[in-house]
Design a protein around this motif. Structure first.
Motif, mmCIF file in Angstrom:
data_model
loop_
_atom_site.group_PDB
_atom_site.id
_atom_site.type_symbol
_atom_site.label_atom_id
_atom_site.label_comp_id
_atom_site.label_asym_id
_atom_site.label_seq_id
_atom_site.Cartn_x
_atom_site.Cartn_y
_atom_site.Cartn_z
ATOM 1 N N ASP A 370 29.629 43.029 30.591
ATOM 2 C CA ASP A 370 28.962 42.576 29.436
ATOM 3 C C ASP A 370 28.174 43.770 28.843
ATOM 4 N N ALA A 371 27.670 44.572 29.860
ATOM 5 C CA ALA A 371 26.761 45.655 29.474
ATOM 6 C C ALA A 371 27.601 46.964 29.314
ATOM 7 N N GLY A 372 28.910 46.923 29.583
ATOM 8 C CA GLY A 372 29.679 48.023 29.605
ATOM 9 C C GLY A 372 29.552 48.862 30.562
ATOM 10 N N VAL A 373 28.894 48.669 31.725
ATOM 11 C CA VAL A 373 28.696 49.509 32.814
ATOM 12 C C VAL A 373 29.369 49.204 34.041
ATOM 13 N N ALA A 374 30.141 50.008 34.675
ATOM 14 C CA ALA A 374 30.665 49.916 35.886
ATOM 15 C C ALA A 374 29.885 50.120 37.300
ATOM 16 N N PRO A 375 30.454 49.597 38.380
ATOM 17 C CA PRO A 375 29.441 49.868 39.507
ATOM 18 C C PRO A 375 29.650 51.476 39.816
ATOM 19 N N ILE A 376 28.595 51.661 40.415
ATOM 20 C CA ILE A 376 28.161 53.247 40.629
ATOM 21 C C ILE A 376 29.267 53.906 41.328
ATOM 22 N N ASP A 377 29.964 53.202 42.339
ATOM 23 C CA ASP A 377 30.791 53.961 43.081
ATOM 24 C C ASP A 377 32.106 54.182 42.232
ATOM 25 N N ILE A 378 32.524 53.443 41.409
ATOM 26 C CA ILE A 378 33.353 53.852 40.251
ATOM 27 C C ILE A 378 33.099 55.012 39.473
ATOM 28 N N GLU A 395 37.665 58.374 27.286
ATOM 29 C CA GLU A 395 37.571 57.447 26.274
ATOM 30 C C GLU A 395 37.096 55.961 26.341
ATOM 31 N N SER A 396 37.780 55.460 27.357
ATOM 32 C CA SER A 396 37.268 54.090 28.031
ATOM 33 C C SER A 396 37.582 54.133 29.392
ATOM 34 N N LEU A 397 36.949 52.907 29.969
ATOM 35 C CA LEU A 397 37.081 52.873 31.531
ATOM 36 C C LEU A 397 36.981 51.144 31.634
ATOM 37 N N ALA A 398 38.045 50.833 32.380
ATOM 38 C CA ALA A 398 38.327 49.255 32.551
ATOM 39 C C ALA A 398 38.484 49.399 34.028
ATOM 40 N N TRP A 399 37.825 47.927 34.615
ATOM 41 C CA TRP A 399 37.999 47.960 36.095
ATOM 42 C C TRP A 399 37.911 46.564 36.528
ATOM 43 N N LYS A 400 38.443 46.132 37.436
ATOM 44 C CA LYS A 400 38.531 44.957 38.200
ATOM 45 C C LYS A 400 38.537 44.829 39.708
ATOM 46 N N LYS A 401 37.733 43.952 40.136
ATOM 47 C CA LYS A 401 37.803 43.928 41.784
ATOM 48 C C LYS A 401 39.103 43.279 42.155
ATOM 49 N N LEU A 402 39.571 43.899 43.164
ATOM 50 C CA LEU A 402 41.060 43.209 43.527
ATOM 51 C C LEU A 402 40.445 42.093 44.705
ATOM 52 N N PRO A 403 41.430 41.005 44.587
ATOM 53 C CA PRO A 403 41.092 40.064 45.793
ATOM 54 C C PRO A 403 41.481 40.391 47.220
ATOM 55 N N THR A 404 40.760 40.081 48.133
ATOM 56 C CA THR A 404 40.666 40.374 49.672
ATOM 57 C C THR A 404 41.868 39.421 50.132
ATOM 58 N N GLN A 405 42.524 39.794 51.358
ATOM 59 C CA GLN A 405 43.224 38.937 51.919
ATOM 60 C C GLN A 405 42.707 37.981 52.708
ATOM 61 N N GLY A 406 41.463 37.718 52.960
ATOM 62 C CA GLY A 406 40.747 36.599 53.758
ATOM 63 C C GLY A 406 40.849 37.268 55.021
ATOM 64 N N LEU A 407 41.086 38.571 55.656
ATOM 65 C CA LEU A 407 40.829 39.108 56.974
ATOM 66 C C LEU A 407 39.406 39.677 56.893
ATOM 67 N N ALA A 408 38.984 39.564 58.102
ATOM 68 C CA ALA A 408 37.452 40.131 58.313
ATOM 69 C C ALA A 408 37.651 41.476 58.131
ATOM 70 N N GLU A 409 38.752 42.359 58.726
ATOM 71 C CA GLU A 409 39.021 43.566 58.449
ATOM 72 C C GLU A 409 39.307 44.280 57.027
#
Length: 473
Positions: A370-378, A395-409
């Motif tokens: 909403d604020a137009g800011v990505a995480p610091i690592d990206i 010009e533009s930056l879009a990002w999305k967190k990928l789902p994990t596989q449910g494994l601890a590692e």
């Protein structure tokens, strides 16, 4: 014009124009020692715009035939002719006249002068001083013959060429019109105490004038004669006819268009009509006009500068108000964002969960979107990529967190989509290869490029591993 100032051989008369006619307001005798003080008192009264008229019997007119020359040579020739004709006259005029077919290629000009300059200058000096002070406005110096010409041009029932006789208490004025323009003027003063006693002298002068006009090539034959006078004098004036064959018409001056009881009143009425009669050049009045024009120019510049400054200040005030409003909106949004972050942090501490990193990251993801800011690592990864590619602009930056596989590692990661515009004429394919190679070396993930045909723009898709976080027990 509300007033007319008439300079005559006795002094100066001040006439006031009213709705019913013209009234004599003040008569100043040049021999009166208090005349100057009276005139000065009248001048320092209310602001006035006045006509200045010379009514002098020694006013002179002469027609000169000039050869066809350039404008500069013609002006110099006119100056020489004026100096020859009127060597001692301080007030002169040169007016071009229409050319008749018999005139050939010659250019006709009417030269006029007021020889008695001393009787005029004493009044002009006082008018000039008052005019510079802004108390009175006297545009020009004209004369009775010029004003009568202005009147005669509008009388379409009169012949274009005639000898006009105007009789009054001071004598008889002869004015000759050629193609409705003034060509000659002369005043014959009264020769006797009564009007009837002056008739023989007037008749002799008229006979001489009719003989003189053809000798000057001003007329062919005998011109028609018009006599302006009051109707009661018509029987006596018939004795002026020089010969039985002379064409003479008598016109009641009180009934003709714009007329009055005498020739001076008729002339003064012309100062209120539209148009401008001919005039004499006056250095005193010219200085007043120049001073008035300079004063008006300074006033106009001052007003314009003030208006520009006022408009500029108003524009700056509007811009400042808009900027202040936008700043307040940004501060409000910043406070709202800060409150949301504090609320999320408080909820995470108060209600620990095994899924804390993922749940918190999902909420933070929407917030920074909403604020137009990505995480610091990206942001750091993208910045590092662009540091090595100065010819690329984000010009533009879009990002999305990928789902994990449910494994601890499992390592959390995010998909990233970049839009890049190219500068310095960098080929799109080469740029895409260089960016993909640099990303592969830094982060170990592939980068796909989509090139828009005909445009220096890339769309890059890749992934980035995010730092792992320990789950809250």
């Amino acid at each position: 014009m509300k007033h007319s100032l008439v300079i005559n051989s006795q002094g100066l008369d001040i006439w006031r124009h009213t709705a019913s006619g013209i009234e004599l307001e003040m008569k100043l005798d040049a021999d009166d020692k208090r005349a100057w003080a009276k005139f000065q008192d009248w001048l320092v009264g209310e602001r006035r715009r006045c006509a200045l008229v010379a009514d002098l019997p020694d006013e002179r007119h002469a027609i000169e035939r000039l050869p066809h020359t350039s404008r500069t040579d013609r002006l110099q020739l006119i100056e020489r002719k004026l100096a020859q004709r009127f060597p001692d006259a301080a007030f002169t005029s040169a007016v071009p006249l229409p050319v008749a077919p018999k005139d050939g290629a010659a250019k006709l000009v009417l030269l006029s002068a007021l020889p008695r300059s001393s009787s005029i200058s004493i009044w002009l000096d006082m008018l000039g001083e008052t005019g510079i002070q802004g108390r009175i406005n006297v545009p020009r110096l004209t004369s009775v013959p010029f004003l009568v010409e202005h009147w005669y041009c509008r009388q379409r029932t009169f012949p274009p060429q005639c000898l006009l006789l105007a009789l009054g208490a001071g004598g008889m004025r002869q004015i000759f019109f050629r193609q409705r323009r003034l060509a000659f003027s002369r005043v014959i003063t009264a020769k006797a105490a009564t009007f009837a006693g002056s008739i023989p002298a007037y008749r002799d002068e008229l006979t001489q004038t009719l003989a003189w006009l053809p000798s000057q090539r001003l007329v062919e034959g005998t011109p028609p004669i018009l006599v302006l006078a009051v109707e009661a004098d018509f029987p006596l004036l018939r004795e002026l006819i020089p010969s039985p064959n002379s064409a003479m018409d008598f016109i009641d001056i009180a009934r003709c268009s714009g007329g009055d009881t005498d020739i001076l009143s008729l002339a003064l009425r012309e100062t209120r009509h539209g148009g401008s009669p001919n005039y004499y050049d006056c250095p005193q009045l010219r200085r007043v006009r120049q001073f008035t024009a300079a004063r008006r120019a300074i006033w106009a510049i001052t007003v314009t500068t003030f208006a520009i400054g006022l408009a500029s200040a108003a524009a700056r005030a509007v811009d400042a108000a808009h900027l202040r409003q936008e700043t307040e909106q940004l501060i409000a949004e910043q406070r709202k964002l800060q409150n949301e972050l504090e609320k999320l942090g408080a909820e995470a501490i108060a209600e620990p969960s095994a899924d804390f990193p993922d749940d918190w990251f999902d909420k933070a993801e929407n917030l920074v979107r909403d604020a137009g800011v990505a995480p610091i690592d990206i942001l750091q990864a993208v910045a590092g990529l662009l540091d090595k590619a100065p010819w690329a602009r984000l010009e533009s930056l879009a990002w999305k967190k990928l789902p994990t596989q449910g494994l601890a590692e499992s390592v959390p990661s995010a998909s990233i989509e970049l839009e890049i515009s190219l500068t310095d004429n960098e080929p799109p394919q080469t740029a895409a290869d260089r960016l993909a190679s640099s990303w592969q070396q830094q982060h170990g993930s592939a980068m796909k490029a989509h090139i828009e045909p005909g445009m220096a723009r890339l769309r890059l898709d890749t992934t980035l591993a995010l730092p792992s976080q320990e789950k809250v027990p």
